[in-house]
Design an enzyme around this catalytic site. Sequence first.
Site, mmCIF file in Angstrom:
data_model
loop_
_atom_site.group_PDB
_atom_site.id
_atom_site.type_symbol
_atom_site.label_atom_id
_atom_site.label_comp_id
_atom_site.label_asym_id
_atom_site.label_seq_id
_atom_site.Cartn_x
_atom_site.Cartn_y
_atom_site.Cartn_z
ATOM 1 N N SER A 1 0.811 -1.220 0.000
ATOM 2 C CA SER A 1 0.000 0.000 0.000
ATOM 3 C C SER A 1 0.841 1.264 0.000
ATOM 4 O O SER A 1 0.293 2.346 0.184
ATOM 5 C CB SER A 1 -0.944 0.015 1.214
ATOM 6 N N LYS B 1 -6.296 3.364 8.897
ATOM 7 C CA LYS B 1 -5.352 4.351 8.382
ATOM 8 C C LYS B 1 -5.886 5.776 8.549
ATOM 9 O O LYS B 1 -5.152 6.691 8.940
ATOM 10 C CB LYS B 1 -5.062 4.070 6.902
#
Length: 398
Positions: A297, A340
Amino acid sequence: GGMRDEAEIRGHRRTYIGALPGRIIQGLRKAGTRNPVFMLDEIDKLGTDFRGDPASAMLEVLDPAQNNSFTDHYLDVPFDLSAVLFIATGNIIDTMPAPLRDRMEILELPGYTLQEKARIAVRHLVPRQIENHGLKKSQVRIPAPALEKVIADYTREAGVRNLDREIAAICRKLARRVAEGKARPVTVRPEMLHDLLGPVRFESEVAEKRTMPGVVTGLAWTPTGGDILFIEATRMPGKGNLILTGSLGDVMKESARAALSYVRAHAAQWKLSPNFADETDYHIHVPAEAMPKYGPSAGLAMLSALFSLVMQAPVPSHLAMTGEITLRGRIMPVGGIKEKVLAASRAGITHVMLPASNRRNLEDIPPEIRRKIRFTFVKDADSALRLVLRNGRATHRP
């Protein structure tokens, strides 16, 4: 978890001394019904040794096409388990055998947010620990600000087990004061935690205020929740090599190489010299070397760090990003969006760049967090880099 003997599930044959039915049949007998709910705790930790393979024995128990004729060695007659509801829990799905995983419907539960942990503590953990330590509710009060500081500075976990231990430690200290005759009511304030629990154990990353070319804030998922990562890029005279440091896994190394290849392939589009990287070495570093980083990511953040360095355009400190890139420049969706974004909010980030395919994940984010952060969704690397360039101050073009 920890079960190694296949006979624990299938039972022992009656020819053996001390033979018993398996745990499944014993549980049915104890429940007194044919359709109970079974909790199979820590199923990802089933062991295998010379006594058999309990994970394979569980296939017949959990498979709805077979468990209507489950045969326990002790009973030695088929028994219908199709009316039983099995709920299995585990932490790591990768350690489970694939055939066993195939028999289950997987439900992934994200970790608690800081606000959720604080509410759980206020409603359940604090009252229980006050009672366990012989205190009265009128003697001890631990308000939400103190609990949030305990969660942020003294625990790192997806659940609340360590939080429960820290609350118990606070109650022990206060119970000792009561035993010493200091029985006046105490309200635990955040500044008192150093005396009660010692120095801070964990420090959360905070968004940097100063911006400079080649530094980008990335977002990472960890088993204990989300976190922010600073991705740094620099360059020096060399032979076109790419240096990667920061305890990176193979996936992140490949993302960095793909990022550099994309910048070099599109040099003309950004009015860069075609051989701008031939006599230059690029170094990408992700600090916090003690923490292994291996997830898919960080490609978008690495690409932005290289582009920021080459164009000498600083990326704003209030902007964080996550996403993976392909060589064609597509931005691929990633997981852990809720964790996140919550980490970004804790760190003071006000603008988050996400892959367009992750727009659906905004529903998982609490409304109070969504109101504080501006989200930008990008489909391709070109639009992402234009956003970086527009927000940064382009001071020099090589």
